[in-house]
Design a protein around this motif. Sequence first.
Motif, PDB file in Angstrom:
ATOM      1  N   ARG A 121       0.843  -1.210   0.000  1.00  0.00           N
ATOM      2  CA  ARG A 121       0.000   0.000   0.000  1.00  0.00           C
ATOM      3  C   ARG A 121       0.874   1.253   0.000  1.00  0.00           C
ATOM      4  O   ARG A 121       0.587   2.219  -0.708  1.00  0.00           O
ATOM      5  CB  ARG A 121      -0.898  -0.026   1.230  1.00  0.00           C
ATOM      6  N   PHE A 122       1.942   1.255   0.774  1.00  0.00           N
ATOM      7  CA  PHE A 122       2.850   2.402   0.828  1.00  0.00           C
ATOM      8  C   PHE A 122       3.475   2.647  -0.541  1.00  0.00           C
ATOM      9  O   PHE A 122       3.566   3.784  -0.994  1.00  0.00           O
ATOM     10  CB  PHE A 122       3.934   2.150   1.876  1.00  0.00           C
ATOM     11  N   MET A 123       3.903   1.598  -1.221  1.00  0.00           N
ATOM     12  CA  MET A 123       4.530   1.757  -2.536  1.00  0.00           C
ATOM     13  C   MET A 123       3.524   2.254  -3.573  1.00  0.00           C
ATOM     14  O   MET A 123       3.864   3.063  -4.434  1.00  0.00           O
ATOM     15  CB  MET A 123       5.153   0.434  -2.988  1.00  0.00           C
ATOM     16  N   GLU A 124       2.279   1.801  -3.491  1.00  0.00           N
ATOM     17  CA  GLU A 124       1.253   2.282  -4.420  1.00  0.00           C
ATOM     18  C   GLU A 124       1.003   3.765  -4.222  1.00  0.00           C
ATOM     19  O   GLU A 124       0.882   4.523  -5.192  1.00  0.00           O
ATOM     20  CB  GLU A 124      -0.039   1.507  -4.223  1.00  0.00           C
ATOM     21  N   LEU A 125       0.904   4.199  -2.984  1.00  0.00           N
ATOM     22  CA  LEU A 125       0.669   5.617  -2.710  1.00  0.00           C
ATOM     23  C   LEU A 125       1.858   6.463  -3.127  1.00  0.00           C
ATOM     24  O   LEU A 125       1.704   7.584  -3.605  1.00  0.00           O
ATOM     25  CB  LEU A 125       0.359   5.828  -1.231  1.00  0.00           C
ATOM     26  N   ARG A 126       3.040   5.931  -2.967  1.00  0.00           N
ATOM     27  CA  ARG A 126       4.250   6.666  -3.324  1.00  0.00           C
ATOM     28  C   ARG A 126       4.329   6.875  -4.833  1.00  0.00           C
ATOM     29  O   ARG A 126       4.741   7.930  -5.296  1.00  0.00           O
ATOM     30  CB  ARG A 126       5.465   5.898  -2.828  1.00  0.00           C
ATOM     31  N   GLU A 127       3.913   5.878  -5.616  1.00  0.00           N
ATOM     32  CA  GLU A 127       3.948   5.992  -7.071  1.00  0.00           C
ATOM     33  C   GLU A 127       2.925   6.996  -7.577  1.00  0.00           C
ATOM     34  O   GLU A 127       3.112   7.583  -8.633  1.00  0.00           O
ATOM     35  CB  GLU A 127       3.684   4.634  -7.708  1.00  0.00           C
ATOM     36  N   GLN A 128       1.846   7.225  -6.845  1.00  0.00           N
ATOM     37  CA  GLN A 128       0.781   8.101  -7.293  1.00  0.00           C
ATOM     38  C   GLN A 128       1.074   9.577  -7.043  1.00  0.00           C
ATOM     39  O   GLN A 128       0.369  10.433  -7.551  1.00  0.00           O
ATOM     40  CB  GLN A 128      -0.524   7.740  -6.598  1.00  0.00           C
ATOM     41  N   GLN A 129       2.078   9.882  -6.267  1.00  0.00           N
ATOM     42  CA  GLN A 129       2.349  11.273  -5.949  1.00  0.00           C
ATOM     43  C   GLN A 129       2.789  12.038  -7.188  1.00  0.00           C
ATOM     44  O   GLN A 129       3.528  11.533  -8.018  1.00  0.00           O
ATOM     45  CB  GLN A 129       3.427  11.378  -4.878  1.00  0.00           C
ATOM     46  N   THR A 130       2.314  13.253  -7.310  1.00  0.00           N
ATOM     47  CA  THR A 130       2.677  14.088  -8.446  1.00  0.00           C
ATOM     48  C   THR A 130       4.047  14.699  -8.225  1.00  0.00           C
ATOM     49  O   THR A 130       4.509  14.843  -7.099  1.00  0.00           O
ATOM     50  CB  THR A 130       1.649  15.210  -8.648  1.00  0.00           C
ATOM     51  N   VAL A 131       4.663  15.075  -9.301  1.00  0.00           N
ATOM     52  CA  VAL A 131       5.969  15.713  -9.228  1.00  0.00           C
ATOM     53  C   VAL A 131       5.752  17.192  -8.958  1.00  0.00           C
ATOM     54  O   VAL A 131       5.025  17.862  -9.681  1.00  0.00           O
ATOM     55  CB  VAL A 131       6.742  15.518 -10.553  1.00  0.00           C
ATOM     56  N   ARG A 132       6.377  17.686  -7.915  1.00  0.00           N
ATOM     57  CA  ARG A 132       6.250  19.104  -7.579  1.00  0.00           C
ATOM     58  C   ARG A 132       7.496  19.843  -8.036  1.00  0.00           C
ATOM     59  O   ARG A 132       8.610  19.417  -7.796  1.00  0.00           O
ATOM     60  CB  ARG A 132       6.068  19.271  -6.085  1.00  0.00           C
TER      61      ARG A 132
END
Length: 59
Positions: free
Chosen positions: A21-32
């Motif tokens: 779950r942590f890795m899935e959420l990390r991949e979804q983050q947008t590039v700032r």
Amino acid sequence: MLAKTLTVMAAVAAAGYAMKRFMELREQQTVRVKPHRRDNGQIRTLRQDPKTGEYYVPD
């Protein structure tokens, strides 16, 4: 002995689920991207190099 084995297996399964779950959420983050002072409020876009995976500003 059986209870101890089941407890260990449950702990490993819970840790595996949490990591997934942590890795899935990390991949979804947008590039700032910090806006540059010369951008005049325009939004900058980034391109990803397929070989290295690094992001760069297109020309």
